[in-house]
Design a protein around this motif. Structure first.
Motif, short mmCIF file in Angstrom:
data_model
loop_
_atom_site.label_atom_id
_atom_site.label_comp_id
_atom_site.label_asym_id
_atom_site.label_seq_id
_atom_site.Cartn_x
_atom_site.Cartn_y
_atom_site.Cartn_z
N GLU A 282 0.82 -1.21 0.00
CA GLU A 282 0.00 0.00 0.00
C GLU A 282 0.85 1.26 0.00
O GLU A 282 0.38 2.35 -0.36
N ASP A 283 2.12 1.14 0.42
CA ASP A 283 3.00 2.31 0.47
C ASP A 283 3.69 2.59 -0.87
O ASP A 283 4.37 3.62 -1.00
N ILE A 284 3.53 1.71 -1.83
CA ILE A 284 4.21 1.90 -3.12
C ILE A 284 3.81 3.22 -3.80
O ILE A 284 4.68 3.94 -4.29
N PRO A 285 2.52 3.60 -3.84
CA PRO A 285 2.18 4.90 -4.46
C PRO A 285 2.86 6.08 -3.77
O PRO A 285 3.31 7.02 -4.43
N LEU A 286 2.96 6.05 -2.44
CA LEU A 286 3.62 7.13 -1.71
C LEU A 286 5.10 7.21 -2.09
O LEU A 286 5.63 8.30 -2.33
N LEU A 287 5.74 6.07 -2.15
CA LEU A 287 7.16 6.05 -2.49
C LEU A 287 7.37 6.49 -3.93
O LEU A 287 8.31 7.25 -4.23
N VAL B 91 3.00 11.17 -13.58
CA VAL B 91 1.89 10.57 -12.86
C VAL B 91 1.62 9.19 -13.44
O VAL B 91 1.55 9.02 -14.65
N LEU B 92 1.51 8.20 -12.56
CA LEU B 92 1.26 6.83 -13.03
C LEU B 92 -0.17 6.67 -13.49
O LEU B 92 -1.11 7.18 -12.87
N SER B 93 -0.34 5.92 -14.56
CA SER B 93 -1.69 5.54 -14.99
C SER B 93 -2.17 4.39 -14.12
O SER B 93 -1.39 3.75 -13.40
N GLY B 94 -3.47 4.12 -14.18
CA GLY B 94 -4.03 3.01 -13.40
C GLY B 94 -3.35 1.68 -13.69
O GLY B 94 -2.93 0.96 -12.77
N PRO B 95 -3.20 1.29 -14.98
CA PRO B 95 -2.52 0.02 -15.29
C PRO B 95 -1.06 -0.02 -14.82
O PRO B 95 -0.58 -1.06 -14.37
N GLN B 96 -0.38 1.12 -14.91
CA GLN B 96 1.02 1.14 -14.45
C GLN B 96 1.09 0.91 -12.94
O GLN B 96 1.93 0.14 -12.46
N LEU B 97 0.21 1.57 -12.21
CA LEU B 97 0.20 1.39 -10.76
C LEU B 97 -0.16 -0.04 -10.39
O LEU B 97 0.45 -0.65 -9.51
N SER B 98 -1.14 -0.60 -11.08
CA SER B 98 -1.54 -1.99 -10.82
C SER B 98 -0.37 -2.94 -11.05
O SER B 98 -0.17 -3.89 -10.29
N ARG B 99 0.41 -2.67 -12.10
CA ARG B 99 1.54 -3.54 -12.38
C ARG B 99 2.60 -3.45 -11.28
O ARG B 99 3.17 -4.46 -10.86
N LEU B 100 2.85 -2.23 -10.78
CA LEU B 100 3.79 -2.08 -9.68
C LEU B 100 3.32 -2.81 -8.42
O LEU B 100 4.06 -3.48 -7.75
N LEU B 101 2.03 -2.64 -8.13
CA LEU B 101 1.48 -3.24 -6.91
C LEU B 101 1.49 -4.77 -6.95
O LEU B 101 1.55 -5.42 -5.91
N SER B 102 1.43 -5.33 -8.17
CA SER B 102 1.38 -6.79 -8.28
C SER B 102 2.76 -7.42 -8.50
O SER B 102 2.87 -8.64 -8.56
#
Length: 212
Positions: free
Chosen positions: A176-181, A199-210
């Motif tokens: 959950e802290d990945i977006p903050l970092l 700014v990350l797109s939704g798919p980019q953020l999802s890929r980082l989180l997974s």
């Protein structure tokens, strides 16, 4: 940096122990930010205006580590052409951060234990005790008690270092802290390069989180 309960617990405990003289052991995987926490402990302590000395015990050859830590007198060994002040003396009044403490040889562990217990040290080649007033913060990846049971670390030193213990969770346990970092790193990079932060797109953020 983070809002996950795992990092919140670390920050809360760090605030509680920052003002004390207690030794602190910071545990966590490589890259978890152990030195950042050690520097924060020093910065928020009464020793903040005194030296913060960081040393990676694994990066120094074993035959040089004792001199690096404790110093030596002229003629203490072949090649000792002058007196050397060790890192323990340089940290007098401040904080000594020992990273990868598990790699310290047993002989130096015994000498470090004496410093922690008596706040005194002796340079190599000298019989004169030197009083020091320092706080030791150590960091390790493996469990020191497991290392002690395997005969690679002194059990008494392990307990002496663990007056307070801060465990840094790896990022995969606090995704959950990945977006903050990401936002912090992006802003820092943008300032250095004179550009707008990405700014990350939704798919980019999802890929980082997974990501594993």
């Amino acid at each position: 940096m983070g809002e996950h309960p795992a990092i919140a617990r670390v920050l809360q405990l760090a605030r509680q122990v920052a003002g004390s003289r207690a030794t602190v052991l910071i545990t966590g995987e490589s890259g978890a930010g152990k030195e950042l926490v050690a520097r924060a402990l020093h910065r928020h302590s009464p020793r903040a205006d005194k030296p913060f000395i960081a040393i990676n015990t694994a990066a120094i050859p074993r035959d040089l580590l004792e001199s690096e830590l404790f110093g030596h007198e002229r003629g203490a060994f072949t090649g000792a052409q002058g007196k050397r002040i060790g890192k323990l003396e340089y940290a007098d009044g401040g904080t000594l951060f020992l990273d990868e403490i598990e790699s310290m040889p047993l002989a130096q562990q015994a000498k470090l234990l004496r410093v922690l217990q008596e706040q005194k040290l002796e340079r190599l080649g000298s019989n004169q005790s030197i009083s020091v007033n320092l706080r030791v913060v150590a960091a390790t990846k493996p469990d020191l008690l497991d290392e002690a049971r395997a005969g690679r670390f002194r059990e008494d030193l392990a307990y002496r270092l663990t007056v307070a213990e801060l465990r840094l969770a790896p990022l995969r346990e606090r995704r959950e802290d990945i977006p903050l970092l990401y936002d912090a790193f992006s802003r820092n990079a943008a300032e250095r390069l004179g550009r707008s932060a990405q700014v990350l797109s939704g798919p980019q953020l999802s890929r980082l989180l997974s990501h594993a």
